[in-house]
Design a protein around this motif. Structure first.
Motif, PDB file in Angstrom:
ATOM      1  N   ILE A 138       0.848  -1.196   0.000  1.00 28.38           N
ATOM      2  CA  ILE A 138       0.000   0.000   0.000  1.00 28.38           C
ATOM      3  C   ILE A 138       0.881   1.243   0.000  1.00 28.38           C
ATOM      4  O   ILE A 138       1.750   1.398   0.855  1.00 28.38           O
ATOM      5  N   ALA A 139       0.633   2.101  -0.956  1.00 30.65           N
ATOM      6  CA  ALA A 139       1.460   3.300  -1.129  1.00 30.65           C
ATOM      7  C   ALA A 139       0.802   4.519  -0.504  1.00 30.65           C
ATOM      8  O   ALA A 139      -0.339   4.472  -0.035  1.00 30.65           O
ATOM      9  N   ASP A 140       1.537   5.618  -0.501  1.00 24.68           N
ATOM     10  CA  ASP A 140       1.015   6.897  -0.047  1.00 24.68           C
ATOM     11  C   ASP A 140      -0.219   7.266  -0.875  1.00 24.68           C
ATOM     12  O   ASP A 140      -0.345   6.872  -2.031  1.00 24.68           O
ATOM     13  N   VAL A 141      -1.126   8.043  -0.277  1.00 25.23           N
ATOM     14  CA  VAL A 141      -2.386   8.364  -0.950  1.00 25.23           C
ATOM     15  C   VAL A 141      -2.188   9.155  -2.237  1.00 25.23           C
ATOM     16  O   VAL A 141      -3.101   9.249  -3.059  1.00 25.23           O
ATOM     17  N   THR A 142      -1.011   9.710  -2.427  1.00 30.50           N
ATOM     18  CA  THR A 142      -0.745  10.430  -3.676  1.00 30.50           C
ATOM     19  C   THR A 142      -0.520   9.465  -4.834  1.00 30.50           C
ATOM     20  O   THR A 142      -0.476   9.890  -5.988  1.00 30.50           O
ATOM     21  N   GLN A 143      -0.380   8.176  -4.520  1.00 31.77           N
ATOM     22  CA  GLN A 143      -0.119   7.175  -5.553  1.00 31.77           C
ATOM     23  C   GLN A 143      -1.319   6.252  -5.724  1.00 31.77           C
ATOM     24  O   GLN A 143      -2.311   6.345  -5.007  1.00 31.77           O
ATOM     25  N   ASP A 144      -1.208   5.356  -6.704  1.00 29.03           N
ATOM     26  CA  ASP A 144      -2.279   4.410  -6.985  1.00 29.03           C
ATOM     27  C   ASP A 144      -2.570   3.536  -5.762  1.00 29.03           C
ATOM     28  O   ASP A 144      -1.658   3.105  -5.062  1.00 29.03           O
ATOM     29  N   GLN A 145      -3.854   3.268  -5.535  1.00 28.72           N
ATOM     30  CA  GLN A 145      -4.264   2.526  -4.345  1.00 28.72           C
ATOM     31  C   GLN A 145      -4.788   1.122  -4.663  1.00 28.72           C
ATOM     32  O   GLN A 145      -5.602   0.570  -3.921  1.00 28.72           O
ATOM     33  N   LYS A 146      -4.302   0.545  -5.752  1.00 32.27           N
ATOM     34  CA  LYS A 146      -4.728  -0.808  -6.108  1.00 32.27           C
ATOM     35  C   LYS A 146      -4.392  -1.807  -5.011  1.00 32.27           C
ATOM     36  O   LYS A 146      -5.172  -2.723  -4.729  1.00 32.27           O
ATOM     37  N   ALA A 147      -3.243  -1.639  -4.377  1.00 30.23           N
ATOM     38  CA  ALA A 147      -2.845  -2.567  -3.306  1.00 30.23           C
ATOM     39  C   ALA A 147      -3.812  -2.493  -2.131  1.00 30.23           C
ATOM     40  O   ALA A 147      -4.071  -3.505  -1.467  1.00 30.23           O
ATOM     41  N   ALA A 148      -4.345  -1.306  -1.861  1.00 31.35           N
ATOM     42  CA  ALA A 148      -5.321  -1.159  -0.778  1.00 31.35           C
ATOM     43  C   ALA A 148      -6.599  -1.925  -1.112  1.00 31.35           C
ATOM     44  O   ALA A 148      -7.173  -2.614  -0.257  1.00 31.35           O
ATOM     45  N   PHE A 177      -7.395   0.021   7.810  1.00 29.33           N
ATOM     46  CA  PHE A 177      -6.300   0.853   7.309  1.00 29.33           C
ATOM     47  C   PHE A 177      -6.409   1.064   5.803  1.00 29.33           C
ATOM     48  O   PHE A 177      -6.238   2.183   5.295  1.00 29.33           O
ATOM     49  N   ALA A 178      -6.708  -0.023   5.080  1.00 29.39           N
ATOM     50  CA  ALA A 178      -6.812   0.078   3.621  1.00 29.39           C
ATOM     51  C   ALA A 178      -7.979   0.967   3.217  1.00 29.39           C
ATOM     52  O   ALA A 178      -7.878   1.763   2.263  1.00 29.39           O
ATOM     53  N   ARG A 179      -9.091   0.862   3.928  1.00 28.66           N
ATOM     54  CA  ARG A 179     -10.242   1.715   3.629  1.00 28.66           C
ATOM     55  C   ARG A 179      -9.913   3.184   3.909  1.00 28.66           C
ATOM     56  O   ARG A 179     -10.343   4.083   3.171  1.00 28.66           O
ATOM     57  N   ASP A 180      -9.165   3.432   4.955  1.00 28.11           N
ATOM     58  CA  ASP A 180      -8.759   4.801   5.252  1.00 28.11           C
ATOM     59  C   ASP A 180      -7.869   5.356   4.140  1.00 28.11           C
ATOM     60  O   ASP A 180      -7.944   6.534   3.797  1.00 28.11           O
ATOM     61  N   GLN A 181      -7.034   4.483   3.569  1.00 24.83           N
ATOM     62  CA  GLN A 181      -6.194   4.902   2.449  1.00 24.83           C
ATOM     63  C   GLN A 181      -7.041   5.265   1.232  1.00 24.83           C
ATOM     64  O   GLN A 181      -6.778   6.259   0.543  1.00 24.83           O
ATOM     65  N   LEU A 182      -8.049   4.445   0.943  1.00 24.84           N
ATOM     66  CA  LEU A 182      -8.918   4.731  -0.196  1.00 24.84           C
ATOM     67  C   LEU A 182      -9.698   6.024   0.022  1.00 24.84           C
ATOM     68  O   LEU A 182      -9.867   6.828  -0.908  1.00 24.84           O
ATOM     69  N   ALA A 183     -10.151   6.226   1.253  1.00 20.63           N
ATOM     70  CA  ALA A 183     -10.843   7.480   1.573  1.00 20.63           C
ATOM     71  C   ALA A 183      -9.889   8.658   1.449  1.00 20.63           C
ATOM     72  O   ALA A 183     -10.263   9.737   0.962  1.00 20.63           O
ATOM     73  N   GLY A 184      -8.646   8.450   1.888  1.00 22.23           N
ATOM     74  CA  GLY A 184      -7.638   9.508   1.777  1.00 22.23           C
ATOM     75  C   GLY A 184      -7.368   9.888   0.336  1.00 22.23           C
ATOM     76  O   GLY A 184      -7.133  11.056   0.018  1.00 22.23           O
ATOM     77  N   LYS A 185      -7.415   8.892  -0.552  1.00 22.00           N
ATOM     78  CA  LYS A 185      -7.231   9.166  -1.981  1.00 22.00           C
ATOM     79  C   LYS A 185      -8.368  10.022  -2.512  1.00 22.00           C
ATOM     80  O   LYS A 185      -8.148  10.973  -3.279  1.00 22.00           O
TER      81      LYS A 185
END
Length: 288
Positions: A138-148, A177-185
């Motif tokens: 899982i990458a920073d929200v500035t990057q693609d979130q496919k892993a999330a 955590f992954a959902r928070d990343q997707l929301a952050g994106k």
């Protein structure tokens, strides 16, 4: 005489040729026997039994030599597929590759295991390892979130398919955590549109956070941004509703203080419209 001599010469020539071939073969065998660098393991083959290779793999793991351990387990998997030793080795191969940071390889090995042994005693663990391998990517929200997205899918299978396993609790943590990343994106893109005064596009992103990711850490800011965007468009009633929902759920939030100040500066206050989509979505917000 001439014919006899000719036949004799041909026989001599054949004998010489055979002798040369045998001599070359012997030289080749001697060279192979004397070459101390020849190692059949470098050809991808291990001569030991699968049980011995498995124990060697475990010993290497204990010694911290994960690369060698992975090589031993891979050899069993390759040379003894669809056997009990092959099955156990594939579990360990998935684990060692995950520990080595070879996450794509771990996912591939894990998924292969799950396809071959979907109901085995180690299926829950392997599914969990696949989820962990995705979560590590899982990458920073500035990057693609496919892993999330892949993490949520893999860990949801742990929760749903193996509800009594010991991995469920951590799987749920990884999903949050992954959902928070997707929301952050979504928030990142929404803020981009907001700065460009593309309010409708921004509102759509913030709305996705409120409706789809209502139990993430991004909801608080998304409600404040909705207040800001609706107010900038002159849709004051929706701005008041967003601020009211924000205040009810996060009364001590700086985001609420800023939203209240924005509205108060124009002579209005937060007030909830029960017919608004924001009010309907508010029932899903944690703490609502």
């Amino acid at each position: 005489m001439t014919n006899a001599k000719s036949v004799g010469m041909r026989k001599t020539a054949r004998l010489a040729l055979v002798s040369l071939v045998l001599s070359g073969a012997a030289m080749g065998m001697t060279a192979c026997q004397s070459d101390k660098d020849v190692d059949i393991t470098k050809l991808g083959f291990e001569s030991e039994s699968p049980e011995m290779l498995y124990n060697q793999g475990l010993a290497n793991m204990k010694a911290g030599n994960l690369l060698e351990a992975a090589r031993k387990f891979d050899a069993i998997d390759r040379q003894n597929p669809f056997t009990e030793w092959g099955r156990k080795a594939l579990v360990m191969s998935t684990f060692t590759k995950y520990r080595l940071g070879r996450n794509d390889d771990a996912v591939a090995a894990g998924n292969r295991y799950l396809n071959q042994y979907p109901s085995s005693q180690d299926s829950a663990y392997v599914q969990y390892l696949v989820g962990l391998a995705y979560s590590k990517q899982i990458a920073d929200v500035t990057q693609d979130q496919k892993a999330a997205t892949n993490t949520i899918s893999a860990m949801s299978k742990v929760v749903n398919d193996y509800p009594n396993s010991e991995y469920v609790e951590d799987a749920q943590t990884k999903i949050r955590f992954a959902r928070d990343q997707l929301a952050g994106k979504e928030m990142q893109i929404g803020r981009y549109y907001l700065e460009r005064k593309e309010y409708l596009a921004a509102i759509q992103r913030f709305r996705t956070v409120v409706e789809t990711y209502s139990n993430t850490n991004q909801v608080e800011e998304s409600l404040a941004r909705l207040t800001e965007a609706y107010f900038a468009m002159g849709i004051v009633e929706e701005a008041q509703t967003a601020a009211a929902v924000l205040g009810r759920n996060y009364p001590d939030s700086q985001w609420y203080a800023d939203s209240y100040k924005l509205l108060k500066g124009s002579g209005v206050e937060p007030r909830e419209n029960k017919g608004s989509w924001i009010s309907r979505a508010a029932s899903k917000i944690v703490g609502a």
